[in-house]
Design a protein around this motif. Structure first.
Motif, PDB file in Angstrom:
ATOM      1  N   CYS A  50      57.631 100.239  57.630  1.00  0.00           N
ATOM      2  CA  CYS A  50      57.462  99.035  57.168  1.00  0.00           C
ATOM      3  C   CYS A  50      57.839  98.988  55.724  1.00  0.00           C
ATOM      4  CB  CYS A  50      55.943  99.232  56.998  1.00  0.00           C
ATOM      5  SG  CYS A  50      55.099  99.047  58.094  1.00  0.00           S
ATOM      6  N   THR A  53      61.579  97.545  56.341  1.00  0.00           N
ATOM      7  CA  THR A  53      61.652  95.629  56.660  1.00  0.00           C
ATOM      8  C   THR A  53      61.918  95.124  55.497  1.00  0.00           C
ATOM      9  OG1 THR A  53      59.694  95.992  57.363  1.00  0.00           O
ATOM     10  CG2 THR A  53      59.767  94.168  57.190  1.00  0.00           C
ATOM     11  N   THR A  68      64.694  90.198  53.745  1.00  0.00           N
ATOM     12  CA  THR A  68      63.792  91.091  54.885  1.00  0.00           C
ATOM     13  C   THR A  68      65.314  92.342  54.890  1.00  0.00           C
ATOM     14  OG1 THR A  68      64.701  89.082  56.286  1.00  0.00           O
ATOM     15  CG2 THR A  68      63.137  89.427  56.223  1.00  0.00           C
ATOM     16  N   ASN A 204      61.321  96.245  61.648  1.00  0.00           N
ATOM     17  CA  ASN A 204      62.356  95.443  60.884  1.00  0.00           C
ATOM     18  C   ASN A 204      62.910  94.284  60.974  1.00  0.00           C
ATOM     19  OD1 ASN A 204      65.350  94.965  60.133  1.00  0.00           O
ATOM     20  ND2 ASN A 204      64.458  96.838  58.613  1.00  0.00           N
ATOM     21  N   ALA A 275      52.620  95.800  58.289  1.00  0.00           N
ATOM     22  CA  ALA A 275      54.774  95.248  57.039  1.00  0.00           C
ATOM     23  C   ALA A 275      54.048  94.351  56.704  1.00  0.00           C
ATOM     24  CB  ALA A 275      55.624  95.668  58.051  1.00  0.00           C
TER      25      ALA A 275
END
Length: 372
Positions: A50, A53, A68, A204, A275
């Motif tokens: 998380c 990410t 991201t 991710n 996340a």
């Protein structure tokens, strides 16, 4: 551009990573309860995944920008979420049928080769995290390979960009060590190195744009997991027969060679929802905090707590009934209901479901400094 590597102090991620290492070392030296290994490993994988990410950047000292961490991240749509359990069922059923009619050693070779190829890049990406922190990204700026390859086949026409810097080459080389260990020994620690890398990179690379899509995905897989575990022997047969690092293995009795296992889907799928709760917290509070370290994460805390409660409940039920359990049966309610309860308490249920994950910058004029 000044980059803020994480919204939390990196020591927390480092400590979580060290916890995984300690658990594996302890389990290799002595009989360690499966519950301890399963719970600590799954929880820390979700936590690390998380917080890696995305990252928050400050552009020109006047704008915050969230993006991201992975350039290859894919955003899931409502249609994708509805179809995910169907495609999962198709793949699971196909593998089950193949194991019935094709020699196991052939399938194992094909699956292992496939996951090893992908796994080298995933493990290399994980190695880049501490490497980058130690060497301050100085090797990231040294380009080693930069070229384009055109594939021109009757059924495949594609241009591939090969772009590797020195840091990536070094980390990919290091990734060959666990790869060789797994191929030669099928050691459980080597298996788990790949499993953990797949889990973190999976969280991710899979992005939920909003809670509507998140709830569709989670509850669709809730019923998927129940059907394939309770309704048939397909899930258990594939899990036990599939000789590839798609699960975490936890040996807990060396004398009797007993071990427990957890599928990576029980980490990745809830992980992307947790996340999303973290992204929601960040988007809501970046407008209020100049110092990234002051950002609070109440929805993440509730959702992450729901995951912990779900994984503990899974193990307790498994022990009580002495039968493998569909972990999503407990993880999905734990994650999704906890977020709903928090939104109801805050009176923000409508706001929660209107939320759309965004990477837009937030100008300094919108920011109000919060004291430490």
């Amino acid at each position: 551009m000044t980059t803020v590597k994480s919204i939390i102090r990196p020591q927390r991620v480092i400590c979580a990573s060290l916890l995984i290492i300690i658990v594996h070392v302890a389990a290799s030296l002595m009989n360690t309860p499966a519950s301890v290994q399963l719970i600590l490993n799954s929880v820390t994988c979700v936590y690390i995944g998380c917080f890696l990410t995305f990252r928050v950047e400050r552009k020109h000292n006047e704008e915050f920008h969230k993006r991201t961490q992975s350039e290859d991240a894919e955003t899931m749509t409502s249609k994708d979420a509805f179809q995910f359990p169907l495609y999962g069922s198709l793949v699971l059923g196909t593998i089950y049928v193949l194991y019935k009619f094709v020699p196991k050693e052939y399938l194992s070779f094909i699956f292992t080769s496939h996951f090893m190829f992908i796994g080298i890049f995933c493990v290399g990406a994980i190695f880049e995290i501490p490497f980058s922190a130690v060497f301050q990204d100085k090797y990231e700026k040294v380009s080693v390979i930069k070229r384009k390859i055109n594939i021109n086949l009757p059924l495949l026409k594609k241009e591939i960009d090969l772009d590797f810097n020195l840091q990536q080459i070094i980390c990919l080389t290091l990734a060959l060590v666990p790869t060789a260990s797994y191929i030669l020994t099928r050691n459980w620690i080597s298996n788990n190195i790949f499993g953990i890398a797949f889990s973190v990179i999976g969280i991710n690379n899979l992005v939920l744009p909003n809670f509507k899509v998140g709830y569709i995905l989670m509850w669709g897989l809730f019923f998927y997991d129940i059907f394939w575990v309770y309704g048939t022997d397909v899930m258990l047969t594939v899990a036990k027969s599939f000789d590839a690092p798609i699960k975490l293995i936890f040996p807990f009795n060396w004398e009797e060679k007993k071990e427990s296992m957890l599928g990576l889907g029980d980490i990745v799928i809830p992980g992307v929802f947790v996340a999303l709760a973290l992204k929601y917290d960040i988007d809501q509070q970046l407008k209020k905090a100049i110092n990234i370290h002051t950002v609070k994460t109440p929805y993440f805390n509730w959702c992450f707590g729901g995951y912990i409660a779900g994984i503990i409940t899974t193990f307790i039920v498994m022990v009580v009934f002495n039968h493998p359990q569909p972990a999503l049966l407990f993880l999905v309610p734990g994650c999704t209901i906890s977020v709903l309860i928090k939104a109801l308490i805050d009176g923000k249920l409508k706001e929660l479901f209107l939320y759309e994950e965004s990477e837009k910058g937030i100008s300094q004029s919108e920011v109000v400094k919060v004291e430490k």
